[in-house]
Write a protein that holds these residues in place. Structure first.
Motif, PDB file in Angstrom:
ATOM      1  N   LYS A 190      75.006  76.908  -0.611  1.00 31.18           N
ATOM      2  CA  LYS A 190      74.302  77.157   0.822  1.00 31.18           C
ATOM      3  C   LYS A 190      75.710  77.311   1.644  1.00 31.18           C
ATOM      4  O   LYS A 190      76.425  76.614   1.744  1.00 31.18           O
ATOM      5  CB  LYS A 190      73.550  75.955   1.070  1.00 31.18           C
ATOM      6  CG  LYS A 190      72.359  75.735   0.212  1.00 31.18           C
ATOM      7  CD  LYS A 190      71.517  74.309   0.644  1.00 31.18           C
ATOM      8  CE  LYS A 190      70.347  74.375   0.130  1.00 31.18           C
ATOM      9  NZ  LYS A 190      69.392  73.033   0.456  1.00 31.18           N
ATOM     10  N   PRO A 191      75.652  78.236   2.594  1.00 30.80           N
ATOM     11  CA  PRO A 191      76.577  78.450   3.270  1.00 30.80           C
ATOM     12  C   PRO A 191      77.268  77.460   4.135  1.00 30.80           C
ATOM     13  O   PRO A 191      76.423  76.583   4.981  1.00 30.80           O
ATOM     14  CB  PRO A 191      76.228  79.732   4.248  1.00 30.80           C
ATOM     15  CG  PRO A 191      74.997  80.354   3.569  1.00 30.80           C
ATOM     16  CD  PRO A 191      74.379  79.155   2.628  1.00 30.80           C
ATOM     17  N   MET A 192      78.435  77.020   4.016  1.00 33.89           N
ATOM     18  CA  MET A 192      79.166  76.189   4.874  1.00 33.89           C
ATOM     19  C   MET A 192      78.566  74.717   4.612  1.00 33.89           C
ATOM     20  O   MET A 192      78.864  74.040   5.525  1.00 33.89           O
ATOM     21  CB  MET A 192      79.125  76.520   6.540  1.00 33.89           C
ATOM     22  CG  MET A 192      79.807  77.724   6.782  1.00 33.89           C
ATOM     23  SD  MET A 192      81.401  77.950   6.569  1.00 33.89           S
ATOM     24  CE  MET A 192      82.157  76.674   7.625  1.00 33.89           C
ATOM     25  N   GLN A 193      78.173  74.436   3.533  1.00 36.97           N
ATOM     26  CA  GLN A 193      77.588  72.998   3.267  1.00 36.97           C
ATOM     27  C   GLN A 193      78.461  72.440   2.158  1.00 36.97           C
ATOM     28  O   GLN A 193      77.898  72.150   1.007  1.00 36.97           O
ATOM     29  CB  GLN A 193      76.178  73.343   2.803  1.00 36.97           C
ATOM     30  CG  GLN A 193      75.014  73.836   4.071  1.00 36.97           C
ATOM     31  CD  GLN A 193      75.001  72.816   5.146  1.00 36.97           C
ATOM     32  OE1 GLN A 193      74.938  71.722   4.869  1.00 36.97           O
ATOM     33  NE2 GLN A 193      75.309  73.612   6.387  1.00 36.97           N
ATOM     34  N   LEU A 194      79.431  72.046   2.602  1.00 34.47           N
ATOM     35  CA  LEU A 194      80.689  71.686   1.888  1.00 34.47           C
ATOM     36  C   LEU A 194      80.047  70.478   0.762  1.00 34.47           C
ATOM     37  O   LEU A 194      80.112  70.437  -0.585  1.00 34.47           O
ATOM     38  CB  LEU A 194      82.041  71.194   2.366  1.00 34.47           C
ATOM     39  CG  LEU A 194      83.149  72.374   2.489  1.00 34.47           C
ATOM     40  CD1 LEU A 194      84.205  72.250   3.338  1.00 34.47           C
ATOM     41  CD2 LEU A 194      83.722  72.922   1.188  1.00 34.47           C
ATOM     42  N   ALA A 239      78.021  67.953  -3.977  1.00 36.65           N
ATOM     43  CA  ALA A 239      76.949  66.875  -4.650  1.00 36.65           C
ATOM     44  C   ALA A 239      76.215  67.663  -5.549  1.00 36.65           C
ATOM     45  O   ALA A 239      76.001  67.011  -6.670  1.00 36.65           O
ATOM     46  CB  ALA A 239      76.326  66.211  -3.664  1.00 36.65           C
ATOM     47  N   LYS A 240      75.908  68.794  -5.401  1.00 34.94           N
ATOM     48  CA  LYS A 240      74.895  69.526  -6.426  1.00 34.94           C
ATOM     49  C   LYS A 240      75.681  69.869  -7.706  1.00 34.94           C
ATOM     50  O   LYS A 240      75.255  69.613  -8.916  1.00 34.94           O
ATOM     51  CB  LYS A 240      74.336  70.714  -5.901  1.00 34.94           C
ATOM     52  CG  LYS A 240      73.396  71.427  -6.743  1.00 34.94           C
ATOM     53  CD  LYS A 240      72.988  72.810  -6.137  1.00 34.94           C
ATOM     54  CE  LYS A 240      72.365  72.699  -5.112  1.00 34.94           C
ATOM     55  NZ  LYS A 240      71.798  73.976  -4.351  1.00 34.94           N
ATOM     56  N   ALA A 241      76.867  70.330  -7.497  1.00 34.92           N
ATOM     57  CA  ALA A 241      77.609  70.779  -8.542  1.00 34.92           C
ATOM     58  C   ALA A 241      78.112  69.374  -9.385  1.00 34.92           C
ATOM     59  O   ALA A 241      78.096  69.639 -10.616  1.00 34.92           O
ATOM     60  CB  ALA A 241      79.116  71.472  -7.999  1.00 34.92           C
ATOM     61  N   ALA A 242      78.502  68.237  -8.637  1.00 37.29           N
ATOM     62  CA  ALA A 242      78.815  67.202  -9.542  1.00 37.29           C
ATOM     63  C   ALA A 242      77.580  66.682 -10.086  1.00 37.29           C
ATOM     64  O   ALA A 242      77.956  66.195 -11.484  1.00 37.29           O
ATOM     65  CB  ALA A 242      79.235  66.117  -8.582  1.00 37.29           C
ATOM     66  N   HIS A 261      81.391  78.623  -5.032  1.00 33.74           N
ATOM     67  CA  HIS A 261      80.133  77.667  -4.965  1.00 33.74           C
ATOM     68  C   HIS A 261      80.509  76.382  -3.789  1.00 33.74           C
ATOM     69  O   HIS A 261      79.262  75.716  -3.619  1.00 33.74           O
ATOM     70  CB  HIS A 261      80.278  76.945  -6.295  1.00 33.74           C
ATOM     71  CG  HIS A 261      81.210  75.938  -6.446  1.00 33.74           C
ATOM     72  ND1 HIS A 261      82.563  76.363  -6.794  1.00 33.74           N
ATOM     73  CD2 HIS A 261      81.272  74.534  -6.608  1.00 33.74           C
ATOM     74  CE1 HIS A 261      83.457  75.044  -6.790  1.00 33.74           C
ATOM     75  NE2 HIS A 261      82.619  74.060  -6.710  1.00 33.74           N
ATOM     76  N   LEU A 262      81.473  76.398  -3.244  1.00 36.89           N
ATOM     77  CA  LEU A 262      81.377  75.203  -2.178  1.00 36.89           C
ATOM     78  C   LEU A 262      80.972  75.865  -0.761  1.00 36.89           C
ATOM     79  O   LEU A 262      80.474  74.835   0.190  1.00 36.89           O
ATOM     80  CB  LEU A 262      82.822  74.723  -2.083  1.00 36.89           C
ATOM     81  CG  LEU A 262      83.215  73.935  -3.300  1.00 36.89           C
ATOM     82  CD1 LEU A 262      84.747  73.429  -3.190  1.00 36.89           C
ATOM     83  CD2 LEU A 262      82.432  72.589  -3.244  1.00 36.89           C
ATOM     84  N   TYR A 291      87.032  67.139  -7.974  1.00 36.27           N
ATOM     85  CA  TYR A 291      87.216  67.479  -9.396  1.00 36.27           C
ATOM     86  C   TYR A 291      87.913  66.989 -10.308  1.00 36.27           C
ATOM     87  O   TYR A 291      87.562  66.587 -11.458  1.00 36.27           O
ATOM     88  CB  TYR A 291      87.060  69.070  -9.170  1.00 36.27           C
ATOM     89  CG  TYR A 291      85.820  69.637  -8.785  1.00 36.27           C
ATOM     90  CD1 TYR A 291      84.541  69.476  -9.295  1.00 36.27           C
ATOM     91  CD2 TYR A 291      85.819  70.311  -7.584  1.00 36.27           C
ATOM     92  CE1 TYR A 291      83.444  69.993  -8.789  1.00 36.27           C
ATOM     93  CE2 TYR A 291      84.847  71.043  -7.167  1.00 36.27           C
ATOM     94  CZ  TYR A 291      83.475  70.875  -7.774  1.00 36.27           C
ATOM     95  OH  TYR A 291      82.147  71.372  -6.989  1.00 36.27           O
ATOM     96  N   ARG A 292      89.296  66.817 -10.069  1.00 36.04           N
ATOM     97  CA  ARG A 292      89.938  65.858 -10.935  1.00 36.04           C
ATOM     98  C   ARG A 292      89.749  64.686 -11.311  1.00 36.04           C
ATOM     99  O   ARG A 292      89.547  64.140 -12.560  1.00 36.04           O
ATOM    100  CB  ARG A 292      91.495  66.086 -10.365  1.00 36.04           C
ATOM    101  CG  ARG A 292      92.105  67.596 -10.116  1.00 36.04           C
ATOM    102  CD  ARG A 292      93.498  67.420  -9.529  1.00 36.04           C
ATOM    103  NE  ARG A 292      94.330  66.931 -10.511  1.00 36.04           N
ATOM    104  CZ  ARG A 292      95.595  66.565 -10.283  1.00 36.04           C
ATOM    105  NH1 ARG A 292      96.287  67.020  -9.203  1.00 36.04           N
ATOM    106  NH2 ARG A 292      96.478  65.885 -11.187  1.00 36.04           N
TER     107      ARG A 292
END
Length: 294
Positions: A15-19, A24-27, A47-48, A72-73
């Motif tokens: 989603k645009p500009m929704q860091l 959270a979705k990626a994690a 993706h961010l 991510y690390r």
């Protein structure tokens, strides 16, 4: 025998500009991949943030890159999983004459260490060239990782055989390609011939690249709502078989495959691409100069 790696390819709609929500979705998807025993999880390009450089807050958001890289690390270390977090936009030297906006792919190993970093070289027309700084004449790097020798490419790099040859000449047997490739990247003339021409482009190239370079390919693209032009088609390909898994054009989700790297070794024994490239008397010389006559 060569090892088999369980690899997860994640297709998501950023989603645009929704860091925060995109992270959270990626994690969540990476946690699901780890729960299935995946050794590696791969996310799409942009993706961010999505790609919205016209947004007045875009540059400011890109300046937060270190926070998300560190996240991510930590996630890789906590879950003991290798992660290629798509690409992360990095703003350096903001508001100075040396300001650079870089589109960067990382390979983060399961200890949380950075095993590799690649800055996108082949930028997509004025859409990217007006904003991003290319890695230009820097060599395409190859990295030693827990999954062997790995090369990273980003989106439009896929179209350039020279990039692939440079990677496999250095021993890469797995090439990972985070992407933000849409059906709308085709011209109006092309769309008039085939409304899903870009899907054909992707499917054709991904299968061809794994054959002609005797390597495995992990391709993670963005997906999104129907009618919005997202191409999707995230997949994991190997020689002989082509796609082991392949997601649709619109769906968000994850696909996991057991990638038997012995297939790569068998394909090389069959086609001998790498051994030919390594010959001292090999007849192709990929020198490109401004004086070259085409």
């Amino acid at each position: 025998m060569a090892p088999t790696h369980k690899i997860a390819v994640i297709q998501m709609h950023p989603k645009p500009m929704q860091l925060e929500s995109n992270y959270a979705k990626a994690a969540t998807q990476i946690r699901a991949a780890a729960a299935q025993g995946a050794a590696l999880a791969v996310l799409p390009e942009y993706h961010l943030l999505n790609w919205v450089p016209q947004d007045p807050n875009f540059k400011s958001a890109c300046s937060q890159w270190q926070t998300y890289l560190n996240n991510y690390r930590a996630l890789a270390r906590d879950l003991h999983i290798n992660i290629v977090p798509g690409t992360i936009l990095e703003l350096h030297d903001a508001d100075t004459p040396s300001e650079q906006l870089l589109n960067v792919a990382y390979f983060i190993d399961a200890s949380g260490a950075i095993a590799g970093r690649y800055v996108k070289k082949n930028l997509w027309g004025a859409i990217e060239r007006d904003h991003l700084t290319s890695s230009a004449h820097d060599a395409h790097p190859v990295f030693d990782t827990p999954l062997g020798r790995v090369g990273l490419l980003i989106c439009w790099d896929l179209a350039f055989p020279e990039a692939w040859r440079e990677l496999i000449a250095q021993g890469a047997k797995l090439v990972i390609v985070p992407t933000f490739w849409t059906l709308k990247d085709c011209s109006e003339k092309g769309l008039a011939v085939n409304p899903v021409a870009e899907g054909l482009f992707l499917d054709s190239l991904l299968t061809a690249r794994c054959f002609e370079n005797t390597c495995a390919v992990v391709f993670a693209n963005a997906g999104g709502p129907p009618g919005r032009g997202y191409a999707g088609l995230s997949q994991i390909c190997v020689p002989y078989a082509g796609p082991l898994v392949r997601l649709g054009s619109c769906a968000e989700g994850m696909a996991v495959a057991d990638v038997d790297m012995q297939i790569v070794e068998d394909a090389e024994e069959n086609y001998q691409v790498r051994s030919d490239l390594a010959r001292e008397d090999w007849h192709y010389d990929y020198r490109h100069t401004k004086d070259a006559k085409l």
